[in-house]
Write an enzyme that holds these catalytic residues in place. Structure first.
Site, PDB file in Angstrom:
ATOM      1  N   GLU A 233      49.860  17.844 -29.209  1.00  0.00           N
ATOM      2  CA  GLU A 233      48.937  18.550 -28.321  1.00  0.00           C
ATOM      3  C   GLU A 233      49.646  19.319 -27.198  1.00  0.00           C
ATOM      4  OE1 GLU A 233      45.962  15.719 -27.084  1.00  0.00           O
ATOM      5  OE2 GLU A 233      45.175  15.507 -29.106  1.00  0.00           O
TER       6      GLU A 233
ATOM      7  N   GLU B 267      44.302  13.019 -35.485  1.00  0.00           N
ATOM      8  CA  GLU B 267      43.534  12.217 -34.519  1.00  0.00           C
ATOM      9  C   GLU B 267      42.065  12.571 -34.652  1.00  0.00           C
ATOM     10  OE1 GLU B 267      44.574  12.358 -30.343  1.00  0.00           O
ATOM     11  OE2 GLU B 267      46.713  12.191 -30.801  1.00  0.00           O
TER      12      GLU B 267
HETATM   13  O1  IFM Z   1      44.198   9.454 -25.926  1.00  0.00           O
HETATM   14  C1  IFM Z   1      44.320  10.797 -26.258  1.00  0.00           C
HETATM   15  C2  IFM Z   1      45.606  11.044 -27.009  1.00  0.00           C
HETATM   16  O2  IFM Z   1      46.709  10.628 -26.285  1.00  0.00           O
HETATM   17  C3  IFM Z   1      45.769  12.507 -27.310  1.00  0.00           C
HETATM   18  N1  IFM Z   1      44.602  13.047 -27.937  1.00  0.00           N
HETATM   19  C4  IFM Z   1      43.329  12.755 -27.347  1.00  0.00           C
HETATM   20  C5  IFM Z   1      43.177  11.276 -27.103  1.00  0.00           C
HETATM   21  C6  IFM Z   1      41.811  10.977 -26.456  1.00  0.00           C
HETATM   22  O3  IFM Z   1      41.701  11.640 -25.239  1.00  0.00           O
END
Ligand code: IFM
Length: 473
Positions: A181, A377
Site C-alpha cells: 500500500e 487483503e
Molecule cells: O490494518 C491495515 C493493514 O495494515 C493495511 N491495509 C488495511 C488494513 C486495515 O486498515
C-alpha cells in the site's frame, strides 16, 4: 480454544449450491510485522518510524503502540499451529526492516533474520506457503533521519535490504511482495500526517510515492537475482472503484482525480510504465515531477508475476467545498467523500460494497490484461466481544467475507485471473492510528492475556477452505 466442526461431506444438491473456486486457489490470511510482533526492543531490533510516531502525544488513539502488539514474535509457533488448524494454504506476513537491518543500511542483525527463518520453517513444516512482504510501513528510524522516503537514496537501501532477506530465505519463500500500500505510506504518512512519519507536505508526499515505487522496481530486480526461479514477485496496492456522488461534470471530475491518485498513479507506472498525464497535470502546482529521472518508470515497470489487490470498500466523491486541513489527496484536497445513506458500514465507517470488488477486479483485468491478480487483503472491523458462552459470534464478518468471496467468484467467472484470497487479518492487531480499538481478526486476541480465540468467521473460513467453495447464500 474450542474445536470447530468441519462440514466437508456434502450431498450433490448441496454441492451445486456452492460457488467453487479453481483448483489450487490460494486461501490465506495476513498480518504485518508492526501490527502483531511486539518485541520492538528485543534481540537487536532498531527503532522504526512507527515506534517514533506512536510516542508522539495524541498521534495514536489511547497512546497505544506496537510495543507488545499480539506478541507474535514469541508466540509465532502457537499462531502457526492455529493457521494449520484452519487449514490455511498460505500466510502473508511482513518482515520488519529494522529487525533485520537496524539502521536501514550496513550490518544485518542475525537474530532478526533467524526469527523469520524460524517462522518460515514452521510454516513449511505445516504445509503452509509463506507469502513474505518486505515493507509494511516500518521504515528504520535511522533512515527517516536521513530523509526517509523523501530521499531517493532510500530506494537503493531498500533494494539492498531486499537482497539480504532474499539471500537468506529465497530458497524457501515462493511468494514475495515488495511494498504494501504505497498510497498509505506516501499520502497518509506525508500529506495527511496521520501515519508515520506524520508529515504534512503534499509536494513531499508525491516525491515519496515515486521513491516507494522506485524502491519496488529496484527490489524486484534484486529479488529476481536472489530468489529461486519458481518464486513469484508482487506488490500490494490498496485500490477502490471511485464513483461520482451525482451525475454532474464536477463530480465526474472529482471522481477522475481521486481515481487518478488512488488507483492509476500506482498501477499505471507499475504495469504500463508511465504515470498518468492527468495526475501529473492535477498536481503541477505542487511539484514539477523532476524527481522522476530518465529510466525510473522503466525500473518501476520491472515485470511482476502477480498484482496484490487490497480491497475494503468503494469511494463515492463530490466536488466542492473547502479544504478542511491536511488531506491525503495532494491536489484534490477539496473533494468530499460520501457514504451513500442506505449502505451499512464497518466499525471503520467504511461502506460495505462487495460488488465493488468484482468491479475492481474486472477493471484491473481490462486495463492491465496480462497480470494475474491476488486479493492480498480483504476483511472488516466490527465491534466483536466474547459472549457469556466464551464465544465470539461475528456474524457480520461472516456475511462480509461470504459476500466478498462471492464477488471474487463472480470476477473469476467473468474471466478474471484471480489466484488467491487473503483475509485481513489472521489476528486482531494494532490498527495503526486506531490502536487496538478496531478488531479485524478472524481470531480474537485478549490483549491482557494474549489468549487467542477463534471467532465464528474463522470456523466458517476453515469450512470454505476445506470445500474450496463458498455457499451461494
Ligand atoms: O490494518 C491495515 C493493514 O495494515 C493495511 N491495509 C488495511 C488494513 C486495515 O486498515
Amino acid at each position: 480454544m474450542s474445536e470447530p466442526t468441519v462440514h466437508t461431506d456434502s450431498t450433490p444438491r448441496e454441492r451445486s449450491a456452492m460457488l467453487h473456486f479453481p483448483e489450487g486457489f490460494m486461501w490465506g490470511a495476513g498480518t504485518a510485522a508492526y501490527q502483531v510482533e511486539g518485541a520492538t526492543a528485543e534481540d537487536g531490533r532498531g527503532p522504526s518510524i512507527w515506534d517514533s510516531f506512536c510516542a508522539r502525544p495524541g498521534a495514536v488513539l489511547n497512546g497505544h503502540s506496537g510495543e507488545t502488539a499480539t506478541d507474535h514474535y514469541h508466540r509465532f509457533a502457537e499462531d502457526v499451529a492455529l493457521m494449520a488448524q484452519l487449514g490455511l494454504r498460505a500466510y502473508r506476513f511482513s518482515v520488519s526492516w529494522p529487525r533485520v537491518q537496524p539502521d536501514g543500511r550496513g550490518p544485518l542483525n542475525p537474530a532478526g533474520l533467524d526469527f523469520y527463518e524460524r517462522l518460515v520453517d514452521a510454516l513449511l513444516d505445516h504445509g503452509i506457503t509463506p507469502a513474505l512482504t518486505l515493507y509494511h510501513w516500518d521504515l528504520p528510524q535511522a533512515l527517516q533521519e536521513q530523509g526517509g522516503w523523501g530521499a531517493r537514496e532510500t530506494a537503493a537501501r531498500f533494494a539492498d535490504y531486499a537482497s539480504a532477506v532474499a539471500r537468506r530465505l529465497g530458497d524457501r519463500v515462493p511468494l514475495w511482495a515488495t511494498v504494501n500500500e504505497p498510497w498509505c505510506a506516501a499520502f497518509l504518512g506525508h500529506a495527511a500526517g496521520v501515519h508515520a512519519p506524520g508529515l504534512v507536505d503534499p509536494a513531499l508526499s508525491l516525491r515519496t510515492a515515486h521513491h516507494l515505487l522506485l524502491a519496488h522496481g529496484l527490489a524486484t530486480q534484486a529479488l529476481r537475482a536472489a530468489v529461486n526461479r519458481q518464486a513469484r514477485v508482487s506488490v500490494a496496492l490498496n485500490l477502490s472503484p471511485v464513483s461520482p456522488a451525482a451525475d454532474t461534470a464536477v463530480d465526474h471530475d472529482a471522481a477522475r482525480r481521486i481515481d487518478g491518485l488512488l488507483n492509476r498513479m500506482f498501477a499505471d507506472p507499475l504495469l504500463h510504465g508511465a504515470y498518468p498525464d492527468d495526475v501529473r497535470a492535477d498536481t503541477r502546482h505542487l511539484t514539477d515531477w523532476s524527481f522522476v529521472r530518465p529510466g525510473d518508470e522503466h525500473t518501476i515497470a520491472s515485470p511482476i508475476d502477480l498484482l496484490g489487490v487490497n480491497y475494503y470498500s468503494t469511494k463515492t466523491v463530490a466536488a466542492g467545498g473547502q479544504a478542511l486541513g491536511p488531506s491525503p489527496w495532494p491536489g484534490a484536497e477539496t473533494v468530499r467523500f460520501r457514504v451513500p445513506e442506505e449502505r451499512p458500514v464497518t466499525a471503520m465507517g467504511w461502506p460495505i460494497e462487495p460488488s465493488g470488488l468484482t468491479e475492481l477486479l474486472r477493471w484491473l483485468h481490462t486495463r492491465y490484461p496480462h497480470t494475474p491478480l491476488l486479493v492480498s487483503e480483504n476483511g472488516a472491523a466490527f465491534e466483536d466481544c466474547v459472549d457469556q458462552a466464551g464465544q465470539v459470534q461475528d456474524t457480520e464478518r461472516v456475511c462480509y467475507l461470504h459476500d466478498h468471496l462471492a464477488a471474487v467468484h463472480a470476477a473469476i467467472s467473468a474471466g478474471v485471473d484471480v489466484r488467491g484470497y487473503f483475509v485481513w487479518s489472521l489476528l486482531d492487531n494494532f490498527e495503526w492510528t486506531f490502536g487496538y480499538s478496531r478488531r479485524f481478526g478472524i481470531t480474537y486476541v485478549d490483549y491482557t492475556t494474549q489468549r487467542r480465540l477463534l471467532k465464528s468467521s474463522a470456523r466458517w473460513y476453515r469450512d470454505v477452505i476445506a470445500a474450496n467453495a463458498v455457499p451461494t447464500s
